[in-house]
Design an enzyme around this catalytic site. Structure first.
Site, PDB file in Angstrom:
ATOM      1  N   GLU A  96     -14.086 -12.652  -1.050  1.00 47.21           N
ATOM      2  CA  GLU A  96     -13.186 -11.803  -1.441  1.00 47.21           C
ATOM      3  C   GLU A  96     -13.244 -10.381  -2.288  1.00 47.21           C
ATOM      4  O   GLU A  96     -14.604 -10.655  -3.281  1.00 47.21           O
ATOM      5  CB  GLU A  96     -12.081 -12.632  -2.705  1.00 47.21           C
ATOM      6  CG  GLU A  96     -10.460 -12.243  -2.893  1.00 47.21           C
ATOM      7  CD  GLU A  96      -9.890 -10.684  -1.715  1.00 47.21           C
ATOM      8  OE1 GLU A  96      -9.997 -10.415  -1.682  1.00 47.21           O
ATOM      9  OE2 GLU A  96      -8.896 -11.435  -2.545  1.00 47.21           O
ATOM     10  N   ASP A  97     -12.753  -9.613  -2.190  1.00 45.45           N
ATOM     11  CA  ASP A  97     -13.294  -8.042  -3.329  1.00 45.45           C
ATOM     12  C   ASP A  97     -13.290  -8.576  -4.894  1.00 45.45           C
ATOM     13  O   ASP A  97     -14.061  -8.171  -5.566  1.00 45.45           O
ATOM     14  CB  ASP A  97     -12.557  -7.234  -3.084  1.00 45.45           C
ATOM     15  CG  ASP A  97     -11.128  -6.608  -3.335  1.00 45.45           C
ATOM     16  OD1 ASP A  97     -10.399  -8.097  -3.382  1.00 45.45           O
ATOM     17  OD2 ASP A  97     -10.543  -5.455  -2.750  1.00 45.45           O
ATOM     18  N   ASP A 100      -8.315 -11.248  -9.463  1.00 52.13           N
ATOM     19  CA  ASP A 100      -7.685 -10.656 -10.515  1.00 52.13           C
ATOM     20  C   ASP A 100      -6.339 -12.160 -11.631  1.00 52.13           C
ATOM     21  O   ASP A 100      -6.856 -13.116 -12.332  1.00 52.13           O
ATOM     22  CB  ASP A 100      -6.539  -9.391 -10.132  1.00 52.13           C
ATOM     23  CG  ASP A 100      -5.982  -9.452 -10.988  1.00 52.13           C
ATOM     24  OD1 ASP A 100      -5.589  -9.108 -12.689  1.00 52.13           O
ATOM     25  OD2 ASP A 100      -4.801  -8.092 -10.819  1.00 52.13           O
ATOM     26  N   PHE A 149      -8.014  -0.775 -13.600  1.00 50.34           N
ATOM     27  CA  PHE A 149      -8.107  -0.576 -12.651  1.00 50.34           C
ATOM     28  C   PHE A 149      -9.119  -0.508 -11.642  1.00 50.34           C
ATOM     29  O   PHE A 149      -9.689   1.271 -12.401  1.00 50.34           O
ATOM     30  CB  PHE A 149      -6.688   0.188 -11.968  1.00 50.34           C
ATOM     31  CG  PHE A 149      -5.895  -0.189 -10.788  1.00 50.34           C
ATOM     32  CD1 PHE A 149      -5.254  -1.478 -10.601  1.00 50.34           C
ATOM     33  CD2 PHE A 149      -6.432   0.281  -9.770  1.00 50.34           C
ATOM     34  CE1 PHE A 149      -4.558  -1.778  -9.122  1.00 50.34           C
ATOM     35  CE2 PHE A 149      -6.135   0.113  -8.006  1.00 50.34           C
ATOM     36  CZ  PHE A 149      -5.296  -0.784  -7.918  1.00 50.34           C
ATOM     37  N   ARG A 162     -11.471   3.656  -0.216  1.00 51.18           N
ATOM     38  CA  ARG A 162     -12.762   2.200  -0.538  1.00 51.18           C
ATOM     39  C   ARG A 162     -13.363   2.884   0.228  1.00 51.18           C
ATOM     40  O   ARG A 162     -14.273   2.347  -0.157  1.00 51.18           O
ATOM     41  CB  ARG A 162     -12.110   1.573   0.731  1.00 51.18           C
ATOM     42  CG  ARG A 162     -10.266   1.368   0.388  1.00 51.18           C
ATOM     43  CD  ARG A 162      -9.907   0.293   2.171  1.00 51.18           C
ATOM     44  NE  ARG A 162      -8.756   0.115   1.967  1.00 51.18           N
ATOM     45  CZ  ARG A 162      -7.806  -0.686   1.059  1.00 51.18           C
ATOM     46  NH1 ARG A 162      -9.261  -2.341   0.412  1.00 51.18           N
ATOM     47  NH2 ARG A 162      -6.665  -1.581   1.203  1.00 51.18           N
TER      48      ARG A 162
HETATM   49  P1  IMP Z   1      -4.924 -11.244  -7.380  1.00 48.41           P
HETATM   50  O1  IMP Z   1      -3.696 -12.032  -6.944  1.00 48.41           O
HETATM   51  O2  IMP Z   1      -3.857 -11.024  -8.550  1.00 48.41           O
HETATM   52  O3  IMP Z   1      -6.041 -12.104  -8.395  1.00 48.41           O
HETATM   53  O4  IMP Z   1      -4.739 -10.779  -7.260  1.00 48.41           O
HETATM   54  C1  IMP Z   1      -5.896 -10.398  -6.357  1.00 48.41           C
HETATM   55  C2  IMP Z   1      -6.085  -9.002  -5.392  1.00 48.41           C
HETATM   56  O5  IMP Z   1      -5.145  -7.834  -5.578  1.00 48.41           O
HETATM   57  C3  IMP Z   1      -6.784  -8.589  -4.351  1.00 48.41           C
HETATM   58  O6  IMP Z   1      -7.684  -9.276  -3.435  1.00 48.41           O
HETATM   59  C4  IMP Z   1      -7.453  -6.928  -4.716  1.00 48.41           C
HETATM   60  O7  IMP Z   1      -7.294  -6.139  -3.408  1.00 48.41           O
HETATM   61  C5  IMP Z   1      -5.927  -6.985  -5.905  1.00 48.41           C
HETATM   62  N1  IMP Z   1      -6.737  -6.208  -6.943  1.00 48.41           N
HETATM   63  C6  IMP Z   1      -6.244  -6.574  -7.848  1.00 48.41           C
HETATM   64  N2  IMP Z   1      -6.968  -5.890  -8.867  1.00 48.41           N
HETATM   65  C7  IMP Z   1      -7.324  -5.193  -8.354  1.00 48.41           C
HETATM   66  C8  IMP Z   1      -8.252  -3.513  -8.811  1.00 48.41           C
HETATM   67  O8  IMP Z   1      -8.291  -3.386  -9.928  1.00 48.41           O
HETATM   68  N3  IMP Z   1      -8.353  -3.011  -8.439  1.00 48.41           N
HETATM   69  C9  IMP Z   1      -8.053  -2.864  -6.439  1.00 48.41           C
HETATM   70  N4  IMP Z   1      -7.176  -3.747  -6.239  1.00 48.41           N
HETATM   71  C10 IMP Z   1      -7.172  -4.971  -7.920  1.00 48.41           C
HETATM   72 MG    MG Z   2      -7.079  -3.845  -2.817  1.00 43.88          MG
END
Ligand code: IMP
Ligand code: MG
Length: 184
Positions: A96-97, A100, A149, A162
């Site tokens: 996963e990238d 958060d 962000f 991207r």
């Molecule tokens: P989570 O469910 O809050 O952990 O969010 C995860 C997803 O939100 C990741 O797979 C990202 O694609 C996107 N995301 C969260 N933070 C960022 C950021 O700082 N930049 C870009 N995408 C983000």
């Molecule tokens: Mg994203």
């Protein structure tokens, strides 16, 4: 006006991804890991990472979207494209990238576990630890990042950025309303 500050250069990313590949190689010695890339953000990371893993391996892709209000993820994950192959009895590594809040990965690991892999581990390029709302175990982490962000190297804002070869912080975000769809 949005402004981009460089967080990690192309060289710094390659150095760290190579180390991660070596870590994964050691962890899976004698096994054939099955890497599952979460589209679309992790696609650049996966393509670099697998070239630093010195083992036989297989890959598959899942596309999901998570919906949130404001900057918060609701953790409701919609599968847009499911895996092509079964993960039963396989040593699965989710790639996963960024993690958060952790809600997306929490939901995903539940879906994966229900499909009976032999083993399930998680690898993320970036960990935005300060924002975590659920307790989730991540096995391999590229960089711990601040609560900002982040864009570039696969990560987007509204679908853009991207293709930047570096990781950057996007300042002065305009979310344009109460609710938005987080692109995963
Ligand atoms: P989570 O469910 O809050 O952990 O969010 C995860 C997803 O939100 C990741 O797979 C990202 O694609 C996107 N995301 C969260 N933070 C960022 C950021 O700082 N930049 C870009 N995408 C983000
Ligand atoms: Mg994203």
């Amino acid at each position: 006006m949005s402004n981009i500050r460089i967080l990690y250069s192309q060289e710094e990313i390659q150095k760290r991804v190579k180390e991660l590949g070596e870590e994964i190689t050691r962890a899976y010695t004698g096994k054939v890991p099955h890497l599952v890339c979460i589209l679309r953000g992790a696609v650049i990371f996966l393509s670099d990472l697998i070239r630093y893993i010195n083992l036989p391996l297989t890959i598959d892709f899942m596309a999901v979207s998570s919906y949130g209000r404001g900057t918060k993820s609701s953790g409701v994950v919609k599968i847009i494209k499911d895996l092509d192959e079964s993960i039963e009895n396989r040593d699965v590594l989710i790639v996963e990238d960024i993690i958060d809040t952790g809600l997306t990965l929490e939901h995903l690991t539940k879906i994966f576990k229900a499909r009976n892999p032999r083993d399930l581990k998680v690898c993320v390029l970036l960990d935005k630890e300060a924002r975590r709302v659920v307790n989730i175990n991540v096995d391999f982490v590229g960089f711990k990042v601040p609560d900002e962000f982040i864009i570039g190297y696969g990560l987007d804002y509204n679908g853009l950025y991207r293709n930047l070869p570096f990781l950057g912080i996007l300042d002065n975000l305009e979310f344009g309303g109460e609710s938005f769809e987080k692109t995963v």
